[in-house]
Design a protein around this motif. Structure first.
Motif, PDB file in Angstrom:
ATOM      1  N   TYR A 283      37.907  73.363  31.642  1.00 49.51           N
ATOM      2  CA  TYR A 283      36.558  73.685  32.410  1.00 49.51           C
ATOM      3  C   TYR A 283      36.278  75.061  31.497  1.00 49.51           C
ATOM      4  O   TYR A 283      37.033  75.937  31.398  1.00 49.51           O
ATOM      5  CB  TYR A 283      36.728  73.997  33.631  1.00 49.51           C
ATOM      6  N   LEU A 284      34.889  75.095  31.230  1.00 47.72           N
ATOM      7  CA  LEU A 284      34.211  76.583  30.912  1.00 47.72           C
ATOM      8  C   LEU A 284      33.998  77.165  32.199  1.00 47.72           C
ATOM      9  O   LEU A 284      32.748  77.062  32.875  1.00 47.72           O
ATOM     10  CB  LEU A 284      33.098  76.287  29.945  1.00 47.72           C
ATOM     11  N   HIS A 285      34.825  78.094  32.394  1.00 45.92           N
ATOM     12  CA  HIS A 285      34.563  78.989  33.739  1.00 45.92           C
ATOM     13  C   HIS A 285      33.790  80.230  33.485  1.00 45.92           C
ATOM     14  O   HIS A 285      32.893  80.441  34.485  1.00 45.92           O
ATOM     15  CB  HIS A 285      35.974  79.711  34.228  1.00 45.92           C
ATOM     16  N   GLY A 286      33.394  80.789  32.229  1.00 46.39           N
ATOM     17  CA  GLY A 286      32.619  81.950  32.167  1.00 46.39           C
ATOM     18  C   GLY A 286      32.013  81.908  30.671  1.00 46.39           C
ATOM     19  O   GLY A 286      32.858  81.380  29.934  1.00 46.39           O
ATOM     20  N   ARG A 384      45.933  73.330  28.600  1.00 46.86           N
ATOM     21  CA  ARG A 384      46.519  72.136  28.896  1.00 46.86           C
ATOM     22  C   ARG A 384      48.160  72.486  29.253  1.00 46.86           C
ATOM     23  O   ARG A 384      48.920  72.079  30.224  1.00 46.86           O
ATOM     24  CB  ARG A 384      46.493  71.209  28.085  1.00 46.86           C
ATOM     25  N   ASP A 385      48.579  73.222  28.379  1.00 43.10           N
ATOM     26  CA  ASP A 385      50.408  73.481  28.410  1.00 43.10           C
ATOM     27  C   ASP A 385      50.533  74.505  29.616  1.00 43.10           C
ATOM     28  O   ASP A 385      51.496  74.707  30.053  1.00 43.10           O
ATOM     29  CB  ASP A 385      50.543  74.336  27.334  1.00 43.10           C
ATOM     30  N   LYS A 386      49.396  75.371  30.066  1.00 43.12           N
ATOM     31  CA  LYS A 386      49.488  76.393  31.255  1.00 43.12           C
ATOM     32  C   LYS A 386      48.549  75.967  32.284  1.00 43.12           C
ATOM     33  O   LYS A 386      47.532  76.862  32.480  1.00 43.12           O
ATOM     34  CB  LYS A 386      49.258  77.748  30.620  1.00 43.12           C
ATOM     35  N   PRO A 387      48.601  74.825  32.882  1.00 45.04           N
ATOM     36  CA  PRO A 387      47.603  74.753  34.154  1.00 45.04           C
ATOM     37  C   PRO A 387      47.152  75.785  34.916  1.00 45.04           C
ATOM     38  O   PRO A 387      48.284  76.330  35.451  1.00 45.04           O
ATOM     39  CB  PRO A 387      48.078  73.276  34.882  1.00 45.04           C
ATOM     40  N   GLY A 388      45.943  76.108  35.128  1.00 48.22           N
ATOM     41  CA  GLY A 388      45.556  77.086  36.022  1.00 48.22           C
ATOM     42  C   GLY A 388      45.528  78.415  35.256  1.00 48.22           C
ATOM     43  O   GLY A 388      44.840  79.504  35.945  1.00 48.22           O
ATOM     44  N   ALA A 389      45.922  78.587  34.147  1.00 43.74           N
ATOM     45  CA  ALA A 389      45.866  79.844  33.566  1.00 43.74           C
ATOM     46  C   ALA A 389      44.430  79.976  32.668  1.00 43.74           C
ATOM     47  O   ALA A 389      43.716  78.938  32.654  1.00 43.74           O
ATOM     48  CB  ALA A 389      46.833  79.904  32.282  1.00 43.74           C
ATOM     49  N   PHE A 390      44.073  81.193  32.461  1.00 44.25           N
ATOM     50  CA  PHE A 390      42.639  81.223  31.679  1.00 44.25           C
ATOM     51  C   PHE A 390      42.831  81.721  30.410  1.00 44.25           C
ATOM     52  O   PHE A 390      43.667  82.627  29.832  1.00 44.25           O
ATOM     53  CB  PHE A 390      41.813  82.482  32.498  1.00 44.25           C
ATOM     54  N   GLY A 391      42.064  81.259  29.583  1.00 53.17           N
ATOM     55  CA  GLY A 391      42.056  81.555  27.907  1.00 53.17           C
ATOM     56  C   GLY A 391      40.707  82.280  27.584  1.00 53.17           C
ATOM     57  O   GLY A 391      39.753  81.456  27.932  1.00 53.17           O
ATOM     58  N   LEU A 392      40.576  83.013  26.624  1.00 46.13           N
ATOM     59  CA  LEU A 392      39.412  83.974  26.426  1.00 46.13           C
ATOM     60  C   LEU A 392      39.206  83.631  24.703  1.00 46.13           C
ATOM     61  O   LEU A 392      39.984  84.130  24.269  1.00 46.13           O
ATOM     62  CB  LEU A 392      39.339  85.181  26.849  1.00 46.13           C
ATOM     63  N   VAL A 393      37.991  83.445  24.598  1.00 46.90           N
ATOM     64  CA  VAL A 393      37.664  83.028  23.090  1.00 46.90           C
ATOM     65  C   VAL A 393      36.508  84.077  22.643  1.00 46.90           C
ATOM     66  O   VAL A 393      35.177  83.901  23.551  1.00 46.90           O
ATOM     67  CB  VAL A 393      37.060  81.776  22.618  1.00 46.90           C
ATOM     68  N   GLY A 406      33.731  82.643  25.722  1.00 45.30           N
ATOM     69  CA  GLY A 406      34.055  81.517  26.704  1.00 45.30           C
ATOM     70  C   GLY A 406      35.201  81.703  27.201  1.00 45.30           C
ATOM     71  O   GLY A 406      36.325  82.182  26.571  1.00 45.30           O
ATOM     72  N   VAL A 407      35.352  81.500  28.656  1.00 44.28           N
ATOM     73  CA  VAL A 407      36.746  81.615  29.383  1.00 44.28           C
ATOM     74  C   VAL A 407      36.836  80.169  29.894  1.00 44.28           C
ATOM     75  O   VAL A 407      36.192  79.483  30.451  1.00 44.28           O
ATOM     76  CB  VAL A 407      36.500  82.605  30.545  1.00 44.28           C
ATOM     77  N   TYR A 408      38.248  79.737  29.337  1.00 45.01           N
ATOM     78  CA  TYR A 408      38.487  78.186  29.717  1.00 45.01           C
ATOM     79  C   TYR A 408      39.699  78.333  30.588  1.00 45.01           C
ATOM     80  O   TYR A 408      40.673  79.038  30.609  1.00 45.01           O
ATOM     81  CB  TYR A 408      39.024  77.595  28.139  1.00 45.01           C
TER      82      TYR A 408
END
Length: 509
Positions: A283-286, A384-393, A406-408
């Motif tokens: 999901y795209l959270h932010g 996908r490897d870290k369910p529930g974590a957040f990644g920022l691009v 984007g925050v995923y």
């Protein structure tokens, strides 16, 4: 439970062809993108043919070979890049979109079409990009050139080149005709603000980028999977030659690459109907998109309002802080775009989370406008490897001109609009510096670069006139001033500037 119209990323794909690969083919931009799209379709785990037929929008990033109206593609090109790729994967989208130039475009398009999905306007969209710089260089000057021309026709929403946002007749006349010199001005302005010497700043740049090369060395999609030390990056040699001050070659985006990437977006409802497992959904959270003032208008060219506001807004939308982010992929064509985000959000070069998932543009590769699509692909895989974590691009375009974030996360969340339009008003309201186009008289150097990539070594200057503190640009080949610019430190140096028919020229006072 989330609204069935909620957008999710369900498939990502990447492809890299290296010139030293035994099966190197010298592929076209269309072929490279096609491989990436096929990988993205397969990544869904669903019926590939059914998913391809369900795609309503194909949106693509513009390659270097079609980035200007002044020259044709050296090996020929498709008249409709987007539909050439779609046809190869068995798709026939209702809309084909070709985005204007800018490295922010990947994230901008993901946000745009995620919004259309959330609004119920579409259900499935694909973002694609590729760059065939290696092919173009390999066959340059050869008689046995391949012909990559295609005529497919069909609808195309061509959004134009958009390079007028990055340069003008005035700046081009004064040497701003390539990215290294433009960013050199920004990095030297930052050095001035921090009060660092030339050598201290070069070490700082190398310390920022050495960890990126370590990531690239382990990434199977890297164009140059070689780990480089701080000393290697900071030491000027014949191999690591100066490109434009302050950059040796190893600190500059590597654009001679053959790379492609793709990302597939669907509504939750479409993902369920097409059989995409929920473990694939991200999901795209932010999200946020911001545009900077024109370069010469900026009161302080050593900072970036657009990146600061875009990152902050995306984090706000996601309901997290920078400390909650597990992974980053920050656009890294040169040190400056990474530095400004680090400066504003307290990130260190050796942050244990890392500042890239790909390995960065100088090492992973800088496939033109589509680099951050690789960053998004890596982020989706990491989430996908870290369910529930957040990644920022963080995706940057132009001369730090446009910034999209984007925050995923795999954590389900409904779609929320961002406040980019309202925040943009803050940048529009910033003061502007007065610019004197035809400059004459005494002045000082505000920031500078040196073009080592021209036949004659030339200094490029942004300065301020003593008379009224207005800003001007100038070039110089004056031996005394050029010696100071290449072997010393010209920041704040007193110069004399004179207007000529071919632009302003500066000498040392």
């Amino acid at each position: 439970m989330v609204d069935p119209r909620t957008p999710v990323l369900v498939g990502v794909g990447q492809f890299t062809e290296r010139i030293d690969d035994p099966d190197y083919r010298g592929m076209s931009a269309v072929e490279l993108a096609t491989e990436a799209v096929r990988a993205a379709l397969a990544d869904t785990g669903a019926d590939v043919a059914a998913v391809a037929k369900a795609i309503q929008v194909f949106a693509g990033l513009r390659q270097f070979e079609i980035c200007t109206p002044y020259a044709s593609a050296p090996l020929g090109a498709s008249d409709n890049y987007i539909r050439s790729v779609a046809r190869r994967v068995g798709a026939d989208p209702a809309r084909a979109v070709l985005e204007s130039i800018g490295g922010n475009g990947s994230q901008k398009l993901v946000t745009e079409f995620a919004g259309e999905i959330a609004a119920g306007d579409i259900e499935v969209a694909l973002i694609l990009g590729s760059e065939n710089g290696s092919t173009l260089k390999t066959f340059a000057g050869q008689d046995n050139k391949p012909d990559h021309s295609e005529t497919v026709g069909g609808q195309l929403d061509d959004r134009g080149y958009g390079f007028e946002q990055y340069m003008s007749e005035y700046t081009a006349k004064h040497g701003l005709t390539g990215a290294p010199v433009q960013y050199g001005l920004l990095d030297n302005a930052r050095r001035a603000r921090l009060g660092l010497s030339v050598e201290e700043y070069r070490i700082q740049m190398a310390e920022l980028f050495a960890p990126l090369s370590k990531v690239a060395a382990k990434n199977p999609f890297s164009s140059s999977p070689v780990e480089r030390s701080v000393k290697e990056l900071a030491t000027v040699t014949a191999e690591n030659r100066m490109i434009c001050d302050p950059y040796p070659r190893y600190l500059v985006a590597r654009d001679t690459v053959n790379q492609g990437a793709a990302a597939l977006l669907m509504s939750v409802d479409a993902a369920r109907k097409l059989g995409v497992a929920e473990e694939k959904w991200v999901y795209l959270h932010g999200h946020a998109d911001q545009r900077e003032q024109d370069l010469l208008d900026r009161e302080d060219v050593s900072i970036s309002y657009s990146s600061k506001q875009a990152v902050a807004e995306a984090l706000r939308g996601a309901g997290i802080t920078i400390d909650d982010v597990a992974t980053f992929d920050l656009y890294s064509c040169f040190p400056f775009p990474v530095f400004v985000v680090c400066d504003d959000f307290g990130l260190a070069a050796d942050d244990p989370r890392g500042l890239t998932l790909t390995g960065g543009l100088p090492y992973f590769g800088g496939p033109g406008n589509s680099y951050s699509l690789h960053g998004i692909a890596e982020t989706v895989a990491a989430m996908r490897d870290k369910p529930g974590a957040f990644g920022l691009v963080g995706a940057n375009g132009g001369v730090m001109s446009k910034y999209s974030v984007g925050v995923y996360s795999t954590t389900p969340v409904g779609w929320t609009a961002d406040r980019s339009k309202e925040l943009q008003a803050d940048i529009a309201a910033l003061p502007k510096v007065a610019v004197t186009r035809n400059a004459n008289g005494a002045g000082v150097i505000e920031t500078y670069s040196v073009r080592y990539d021209w036949p004659e070594r030339t200094g490029v200057i942004i300065g301020r006139l003593d008379a009224d503190d207005s800003r001007f640009m100038a070039l110089t080949t004056d031996p005394a001033l050029l010696a100071l610019m290449t072997d010393g430190d010209p920041l704040g140096a007193a110069i004399a500037v004179k207007s000529t028919d071919s632009g302003n020229r500066a000498t040392l006072r």
